[in-house]
Design a protein around this motif. Structure first.
Motif, PDB file in Angstrom:
ATOM      1  N   VAL A 195       0.942  -1.384   0.082  1.00 49.31           N
ATOM      2  CA  VAL A 195      -0.006  -0.080   0.080  1.00 49.31           C
ATOM      3  C   VAL A 195       0.821   1.246   0.086  1.00 49.31           C
ATOM      4  CG1 VAL A 195      -1.662   1.463   1.445  1.00 49.31           C
ATOM      5  CG2 VAL A 195      -1.970  -1.080   1.012  1.00 49.31           C
ATOM      6  N   VAL A 196       1.989   1.263   0.874  1.00 50.90           N
ATOM      7  CA  VAL A 196       2.993   2.390   0.907  1.00 50.90           C
ATOM      8  C   VAL A 196       3.361   2.515  -0.535  1.00 50.90           C
ATOM      9  CG1 VAL A 196       5.271   3.088   1.528  1.00 50.90           C
ATOM     10  CG2 VAL A 196       3.397   2.076   3.208  1.00 50.90           C
ATOM     11  N   THR A 197       3.894   1.466  -1.359  1.00 50.80           N
ATOM     12  CA  THR A 197       4.492   1.555  -2.569  1.00 50.80           C
ATOM     13  C   THR A 197       3.376   2.214  -3.605  1.00 50.80           C
ATOM     14  OG1 THR A 197       5.734  -0.455  -2.195  1.00 50.80           O
ATOM     15  CG2 THR A 197       5.903   0.556  -4.374  1.00 50.80           C
ATOM     16  N   ALA A 198       1.977   1.788  -3.546  1.00 50.41           N
ATOM     17  CA  ALA A 198       1.038   2.197  -4.344  1.00 50.41           C
ATOM     18  C   ALA A 198       0.701   3.767  -4.156  1.00 50.41           C
ATOM     19  CB  ALA A 198       0.039   1.554  -4.338  1.00 50.41           C
ATOM     20  N   ALA A 199       1.022   4.069  -2.554  1.00 53.85           N
ATOM     21  CA  ALA A 199       0.695   5.510  -2.413  1.00 53.85           C
ATOM     22  C   ALA A 199       1.645   6.355  -3.031  1.00 53.85           C
ATOM     23  CB  ALA A 199       0.629   5.487  -0.825  1.00 53.85           C
ATOM     24  N   LEU A 200       2.996   5.912  -2.865  1.00 48.52           N
ATOM     25  CA  LEU A 200       4.230   6.557  -3.443  1.00 48.52           C
ATOM     26  C   LEU A 200       3.909   6.755  -5.000  1.00 48.52           C
ATOM     27  CD1 LEU A 200       7.606   5.052  -2.442  1.00 48.52           C
ATOM     28  CD2 LEU A 200       6.781   7.506  -2.171  1.00 48.52           C
ATOM     29  N   ILE A 201       3.583   5.835  -5.726  1.00 48.40           N
ATOM     30  CA  ILE A 201       2.865   5.939  -7.298  1.00 48.40           C
ATOM     31  C   ILE A 201       1.975   7.143  -7.389  1.00 48.40           C
ATOM     32  CG2 ILE A 201       1.856   4.946  -9.137  1.00 48.40           C
ATOM     33  CD1 ILE A 201       4.290   3.393  -8.709  1.00 48.40           C
ATOM     34  N   ILE A 202       0.976   6.987  -6.464  1.00 48.82           N
ATOM     35  CA  ILE A 202      -0.146   8.040  -6.770  1.00 48.82           C
ATOM     36  C   ILE A 202       0.417   9.581  -6.270  1.00 48.82           C
ATOM     37  CG2 ILE A 202      -2.395   8.768  -5.889  1.00 48.82           C
ATOM     38  CD1 ILE A 202      -3.255   5.752  -5.886  1.00 48.82           C
ATOM     39  N   LEU A 203       1.149   9.695  -5.390  1.00 50.40           N
ATOM     40  CA  LEU A 203       1.665  10.880  -4.739  1.00 50.40           C
ATOM     41  C   LEU A 203       2.628  11.548  -5.992  1.00 50.40           C
ATOM     42  CD1 LEU A 203       1.762  12.484  -2.293  1.00 50.40           C
ATOM     43  CD2 LEU A 203       4.002  11.480  -1.850  1.00 50.40           C
ATOM     44  N   LEU A 204       3.336  10.629  -6.513  1.00 53.85           N
ATOM     45  CA  LEU A 204       4.146  11.294  -7.624  1.00 53.85           C
ATOM     46  C   LEU A 204       3.569  11.580  -8.912  1.00 53.85           C
ATOM     47  CD1 LEU A 204       7.361   9.299  -7.578  1.00 53.85           C
ATOM     48  CD2 LEU A 204       7.221  11.476  -7.093  1.00 53.85           C
ATOM     49  N   GLY A 205       2.184  10.926  -8.878  1.00 50.80           N
ATOM     50  CA  GLY A 205       1.201  11.206 -10.056  1.00 50.80           C
ATOM     51  C   GLY A 205       0.871  12.504 -10.172  1.00 50.80           C
ATOM     52  N   PHE A 206       0.418  13.050  -8.894  1.00 49.17           N
ATOM     53  CA  PHE A 206       0.270  14.664  -9.138  1.00 49.17           C
ATOM     54  C   PHE A 206       1.188  15.582  -8.544  1.00 49.17           C
ATOM     55  CE2 PHE A 206      -2.017  12.747  -5.241  1.00 49.17           C
ATOM     56  CZ  PHE A 206      -2.032  13.852  -4.563  1.00 49.17           C
ATOM     57  N   LEU A 207       2.055  15.167  -7.735  1.00 47.21           N
ATOM     58  CA  LEU A 207       3.080  16.209  -7.350  1.00 47.21           C
ATOM     59  C   LEU A 207       4.413  15.546  -7.710  1.00 47.21           C
ATOM     60  CD1 LEU A 207       1.875  16.853  -3.716  1.00 47.21           C
ATOM     61  CD2 LEU A 207       1.759  18.397  -5.620  1.00 47.21           C
ATOM     62  N   PRO A 208       4.911  15.577  -8.955  1.00 45.96           N
ATOM     63  CA  PRO A 208       6.212  15.121  -9.378  1.00 45.96           C
ATOM     64  C   PRO A 208       7.149  16.118  -8.876  1.00 45.96           C
ATOM     65  CG  PRO A 208       4.711  16.244 -11.222  1.00 45.96           C
ATOM     66  CD  PRO A 208       4.009  16.159 -10.025  1.00 45.96           C
ATOM     67  N   GLY A 209       6.726  17.335  -8.464  1.00 45.57           N
ATOM     68  CA  GLY A 209       7.725  18.483  -7.827  1.00 45.57           C
ATOM     69  C   GLY A 209       8.483  17.704  -6.646  1.00 45.57           C
ATOM     70  N   LEU A 210       7.860  17.024  -5.808  1.00 50.64           N
ATOM     71  CA  LEU A 210       8.303  16.615  -4.674  1.00 50.64           C
ATOM     72  C   LEU A 210       9.560  15.743  -4.964  1.00 50.64           C
ATOM     73  CD1 LEU A 210       5.408  14.439  -3.051  1.00 50.64           C
ATOM     74  CD2 LEU A 210       6.315  16.702  -2.291  1.00 50.64           C
ATOM     75  N   LEU A 211       9.990  15.225  -6.160  1.00 46.08           N
ATOM     76  CA  LEU A 211      11.230  14.689  -6.576  1.00 46.08           C
ATOM     77  C   LEU A 211      11.874  15.418  -7.363  1.00 46.08           C
ATOM     78  CD1 LEU A 211      11.230  10.994  -7.288  1.00 46.08           C
ATOM     79  CD2 LEU A 211      12.212  12.162  -9.048  1.00 46.08           C
ATOM     80  N   ILE A 212      11.267  16.054  -8.279  1.00 46.67           N
ATOM     81  CA  ILE A 212      12.369  17.016  -9.293  1.00 46.67           C
ATOM     82  C   ILE A 212      12.836  17.984  -8.660  1.00 46.67           C
ATOM     83  CG2 ILE A 212      12.148  18.335 -11.311  1.00 46.67           C
ATOM     84  CD1 ILE A 212       9.795  16.673 -12.376  1.00 46.67           C
ATOM     85  N   ASP A 213      12.239  18.692  -7.753  1.00 42.83           N
ATOM     86  CA  ASP A 213      12.801  20.037  -7.090  1.00 42.83           C
ATOM     87  C   ASP A 213      14.274  19.725  -6.584  1.00 42.83           C
ATOM     88  OD1 ASP A 213      10.701  21.498  -7.992  1.00 42.83           O
ATOM     89  OD2 ASP A 213       9.736  21.566  -5.835  1.00 42.83           O
ATOM     90  N   TRP A 214      14.435  18.752  -6.229  1.00 47.35           N
ATOM     91  CA  TRP A 214      15.850  18.207  -5.613  1.00 47.35           C
ATOM     92  C   TRP A 214      16.926  18.557  -6.417  1.00 47.35           C
ATOM     93  CZ3 TRP A 214      15.906  18.771  -0.568  1.00 47.35           C
ATOM     94  CH2 TRP A 214      14.702  18.480   0.138  1.00 47.35           C
ATOM     95  N   ILE A 215      16.826  18.345  -7.714  1.00 46.42           N
ATOM     96  CA  ILE A 215      17.857  18.210  -8.777  1.00 46.42           C
ATOM     97  C   ILE A 215      18.530  19.692  -8.490  1.00 46.42           C
ATOM     98  CG2 ILE A 215      18.242  18.221 -11.159  1.00 46.42           C
ATOM     99  CD1 ILE A 215      15.952  16.764 -11.780  1.00 46.42           C
ATOM    100  N   TYR A 216      17.712  20.482  -8.430  1.00 37.97           N
ATOM    101  CA  TYR A 216      18.219  22.195  -8.352  1.00 37.97           C
ATOM    102  C   TYR A 216      18.627  22.633  -6.807  1.00 37.97           C
ATOM    103  CZ  TYR A 216      16.212  21.823 -12.830  1.00 37.97           C
ATOM    104  OH  TYR A 216      15.698  21.454 -14.022  1.00 37.97           O
ATOM    105  N   TYR A 217      18.693  21.494  -5.919  1.00 34.55           N
ATOM    106  CA  TYR A 217      18.860  21.904  -4.573  1.00 34.55           C
ATOM    107  C   TYR A 217      20.462  22.418  -4.576  1.00 34.55           C
ATOM    108  CZ  TYR A 217      19.967  21.549   0.280  1.00 34.55           C
ATOM    109  OH  TYR A 217      20.367  21.898   1.412  1.00 34.55           O
TER     110      TYR A 217
END
Lengths: 462, 499
Positions: free
Chosen positions: A440-462
């Motif tokens: 369920v946690v894994t599936a939740a991660l999938i859905i989270l990234l599905g509408f908030l990809p910024g959570l992951l992408i923003d760190w490139i520019y950290y």
């Protein structure tokens, strides 16, 4: 540097630990502890606290892109260990060694995400590959596994040879006589013959590693023949590592004259997409179908090499995460079954509602349905290609292939929800509640990234 | 007031979405039915209240009741922006109005896993509402796909024997269409000017309207968008999925598909194709309209020979939508005004027709026209309803379709006389097949099947009565709808002429 050193050390610890671990579950806990330590160490380095100050003479370069990729890969590995930790016992007796080999793979991965010379690229690819040859054949009594291992070894050795030849040509061809990828600045003029030859050979060599057509022939047999746990690892973490290496090299060294070799990538991408997707439609076993689908996903990731812009960079990380998490998830479900055929999934929705629901979310993500990470990832790589502005027909071809992809992923979804179970097939699926929770946690991660990809992408520019 | 804290479009999306998620956990079939009905009534209430706040010209503050924008993905210039204009009010009202009627008319039907069924129905409603209110291209695409997924599960899980294959064909068609549209959206996006400083481009609908696209680019972008919408409407030759899906699916899903989801396609053309690619529209409108008119005549002819009531309604729907899509591409004031009205009317008429077919199948157990005869003797009330609905379908004066089809044909006439001529032939054909269906099933000598027919339930009677009242009301006094959508029509036309 943190990740490289600690993964190598932990690999050694796991290897010798095999002698001392009494219970069969102990290695799993050590491996999980190890990966958490590696993850934390990598995060420390990401936020500016490297533990080791090794003078690498600029041969390794730790930028936020590479370190961020490490974080993604380690989180995926952590998920992988947590979900599949128990299933390593199915492969054979030497559980501790399997984990050790995986840590060595991760060491190779950390080198590939930060190399700055062609020599370390080669070293990284070898460190990544050699443990995999062993892991593929780790189920010694399985003939298919043995065949897969042999095939993988021969093909892998062959492709590394080609890669090495390419490196030699590039070294001889550039006027500086340098292995440093940021020094091989070729300007924007015409490609010299030696460089062009080297570039093509390197392209072929790495295409083997990421299973891009027409160098994909080993992939279905190896992924299908290897133990399911190992193929899950190979299809995801290993493949995305090769892609990051690919991207790093091409963006740094050859980015300026991109439009001279772009056509090569176009051909490879189109072939990979078509072969992967069309062949996957006809598979009867879900495991083999996923092997072909992993080829098709390589095709989508090739778009990032095609475009080589900032969006492509973001897209690559996003695709790496989305694809890996979904594939690890669906494999975790498959491994619990004894029959891998599509019919084996019939009526799973009735037998195991939660497993079925999460499996459907993973499959929807692989298809690229909005609100799942798979969609945002596909969206980003396509956007990168459109921003590049050349060869737009390739983007149209890609979405047609994505629609073909829906055909085979939805076959499984149909089996899960709309068909009645076949008696005697996959009757006893025993899963613990902690496994369910992790799914369920894994599936939740999938859905989270599905509408908030910024959570992951923003760190490139950290 | 409602609109001051939460804007209407948000409420219209979130009420069905959240109740849909809750419905999954209500295991009792009776309670979940009641819950879904109450949820849809709540949405209807919100929609009706929103209709009191449409006059933005007189009250500028109403704009803030109907439009809102939240930060969503600033780094690529996309925001969660929703808003209602005349067309949005009309179609969200149609959606909100249809749902309680659908639930009430099929209240007696029984489903396995009723909780999943009603949850998916409500999630579909949320998706459809989202499509009608989104003012951000990426958000629009999200909702466009999110409406598709639950309806796919609905049609595949509950329905006839061949439902899985039929629905899957539908899914692959629409999925391919939407992905092509996605490429189009990305391409237009790359050619937009920034609205916010965070990103180089923007997904907002106004940025799309102002995108700098050469006519050569418009030419192929037009087709990328058009295929997505044409599959949904469906326009000939993209219609082949429709009869199979309508035949195989359960009634509530079919009502949603035919009454509401086809409007998504028409809405998409009006909102996204006409103002963004006017040059390409001018270039291809003859071709597209020819396809629409061919579809109209072709579907009417096939409807004449259908024996299965569900397939009959499916083909008649394709015919009506052919005329409607032709009128959209004629793109003048009369035709677009007719289309606005027709979107509402077609929703009402086809819903009524499906309810009648559902009642017939429930009462007699068959839906083959050849096996039915003389039902009128057994159920005079149903016969009266059906006759009025049939009249509405053939656009008889005093019925709602008369006004809309008259306007559309007028618009077509202004555009090109031949399209109007063939459009009129289509209407004549619709009279032939509709009346012959009514005659064969309801009149004549009652046979064994008709003798054994059961009574229609009170709930179904009330629903049909409400629909018939709506049909007559809109036939006599369509002014409120025309007034509501007038601003959208002039807006779209001015955007088309500016480019």
């Amino acid at each position: 540097m943190n990740a490289i050193i600690i993964t190598a050390l932990w690999g050694v610890i796991m290897m010798f630990g095999g002698v001392f671990f009494k219970k069969s579950t102990t290695p799993k806990f050590w491996a999980i502890a190890g990966i958490i330590i590696v993850l934390l160490a990598n995060l420390f380095e990401f936020f500016g606290h490297p533990f080791f100050n090794v003078d690498t003479k600029g041969m390794l370069k730790f930028d936020s892109f590479g370190l961020h990729f490490n974080t993604i890969a380690f989180i995926c590995t952590l998920l992988f260990f947590l979900l599949n930790g128990k299933d390593f016992e199915k492969i054979g007796m030497h559980v501790s060694e399997y984990f050790a080999l995986m840590f060595f793979v991760l060491c190779g991965l950390s080198i590939l995400s930060s190399f700055n010379t062609l020599l370390l690229l080669f070293l990284g690819i070898e460190i990544l590959s050699i443990p995999l040859y062993i892991l593929t054949g780790s189920d010694k009594r399985n003939l298919k596994g043995n065949e897969a291992a042999l095939k993988y070894l021969l093909m892998g050795a062959f492709s590394t040879g080609i890669l090495l030849m390419g490196i030699a040509l590039i070294y001889g061809g550039n006027t500086l006589g340098s292995f440093y990828i940021d020094a091989i600045n070729l300007g924007t003029g015409n490609l010299p013959v030696l460089i062009a030859g080297g570039l093509v050979l390197i392209l072929v060599g790495i295409s083997f590693k990421v299973s891009a057509a027409p160098f994909h022939f080993w992939a279905p047999d190896v992924y299908d023949g290897a133990p399911a746990v190992v193929s899950s690892f190979m299809m995801t973490i290993v493949k995305i590592a090769a892609f990051v290496a690919f991207f790093r090299l091409f963006q740094t060294s050859f980015g300026a004259m991109q439009h001279q070799w772009q056509m090569l990538i176009v051909v490879i991408t189109a072939a990979t997409l078509l072969i992967g997707n069309i062949t996957a439609v006809f598979q009867k076993s879900v495991k083999r179908m996923l092997a072909y689908s992993s080829i098709s996903h390589a095709g989508f990731m090739m778009f990032t090499l095609f475009a080589l812009n900032d969006t492509a960079k973001e897209g690559l990380l996003l695709y790496a995460a989305a694809y890996s998490i979904a594939t690890i998830g669906i494999f975790a479900v498959i491994i619990k079954m004894s029959d891998y055929s599509i019919e084996g999934f019939n009526g799973l929705g009735k037998k195991q509602p939660l497993l079925a629901l999460t499996a459907v979310i993973f499959l929807l993500s692989l298809t690229g349905i909005p609100l799942t990470a798979g969609f945002t990832a596909k969206f980003y790589v396509l956007m990168a290609a459109v921003k590049d502005g050349h060869q737009l027909w390739l983007v149209v071809l890609a979405v047609i292939c994505a629609a073909i992809g829906a055909v085979y992923y939805f076959k499984v979804i149909q089996a899960i929800y709309f068909k009645d179970p076949v008696p005697g097939v996959n009757d006893e699926i025993n899963v613990s509640s902690s496994f369910k929770f992790l799914l369920v946690v894994t599936a939740a991660l999938i859905i989270l990234l599905g509408f908030l990809p910024g959570l992951l992408i923003d760190w490139i520019y950290y | 007031m409602l609109g001051t804290y939460y804007t209407f479009p948000e409420l219209l999306i979130w009420i069905p979405f959240i109740t849909g998620l809750i419905a999954i956990f209500i295991k009792n079939e009776k309670s979940v039915k009641m819950f879904a009905l109450l949820s849809s009534i709540a949405t209807l209430v919100v929609s009706v209240i929103s209709l009191c706040y449409t006059d933005v010209a007189a009250h500028p503050e109403f704009f803030y009741y109907n439009n809102v924008s939240y930060v969503w993905m600033p780094y690529i210039g996309s925001s969660f922006s929703v808003g209602l204009d005349g067309m949005g009010f009309l179609l969200t009202f149609l959606t909100a109005f249809s749902y309680p009627l659908i639930f009430a008319a099929t209240y007696k039907s029984e489903y396995k896993n009723a909780n999943a069924f009603f949850a998916l129905m409500l999630l579909t409603q949320a998706g459809i509402m989202g499509v009608f209110v989104a003012t951000d291209a990426l958000l629009f695409y999200f909702f466009w796909e999110l409406a598709l997924i639950p309806i796919y599960f609905l049609c595949s899980r509950w329905g006839g024997e061949k439902r899985i294959a039929a629905t899957f064909k539908f899914f692959v068609y629409t999925f391919l269409g939407s992905l092509l549209m996605l490429v189009g959206i990305i391409f237009v996006y790359v050619h937009t000017a920034p609205v916010t400083p965070d990103s180089a481009h923007s997904f907002s609908i106004n940025a799309f309207y102002n995108a700098a696209l050469s006519s050569g680019q418009q030419d192929w972008l037009f087709w990328l968008f058009f295929i997505a919408f044409a599959v949904k409407i469906p326009i000939f030759p993209f219609h082949t999925w429709q009869p199979d899906v309508y035949e195989q699916s359960n009634y509530p899903s079919v009502m949603v598909l035919s009454g509401l989801m086809v409007k998504m396609g028409a809405f998409g053309v009006i909102r996204w194709i006409l103002p963004i690619f006017p040059a390409a529209v001018a270039k291809y409108e003859h071709l597209v309209m020819a396809l629409c008119i061919i579809g109209l005549i072709y579907a009417s002819c096939i409807a004449l020979y259908q024996n299965d009531l569900k397939r009959f309604v499916a083909w008649s729907s394709i015919a009506h939508l052919g005329l409607m899509s032709a009128a959209i591409f004629a793109a003048n004031e009369l035709s677009l005004q007719g289309v606005m009205l027709e979107m509402l009317n077609h929703g009402i008429n086809i819903l009524a027709l499906w309810i009648v077919v559902d009642i017939i199948e429930k009462k007699t157990g068959v839906r083959k026209i050849s096996q039915l005869s003389g039902l009128a003797g057994k159920s005079p009330a149903l016969a009266i309803f059906l006759v009025i609905i049939a009249f509405a379908n053939i656009a008889l004066p005093l019925s709602n379709s008369f006004v809309s089809e008259f306007l559309m044909l007028n618009g077509l006439f202004d555009f090109n006389i031949w399209f109007a001529v063939f459009g009129t032939i289509g209407i004549i054909l619709s009279a032939v097949y509709m009346l012959s269906m009514v005659q064969r099933t309801f009149f004549g000598k009652a046979n064994v099947v008709a003798e054994q027919a059961k009574k229609m339930s009170a709930g179904q009677g009330i629903v049909l009565f409400a629909l018939v009242v709506a049909i007559l009301f809109l036939g006599i006094y369509p002014e409120p709808v025309i007034h509501l959508t007038q601003s959208t029509v002039t807006d779209i036309l001015s955007k088309m002429s500016l480019k």
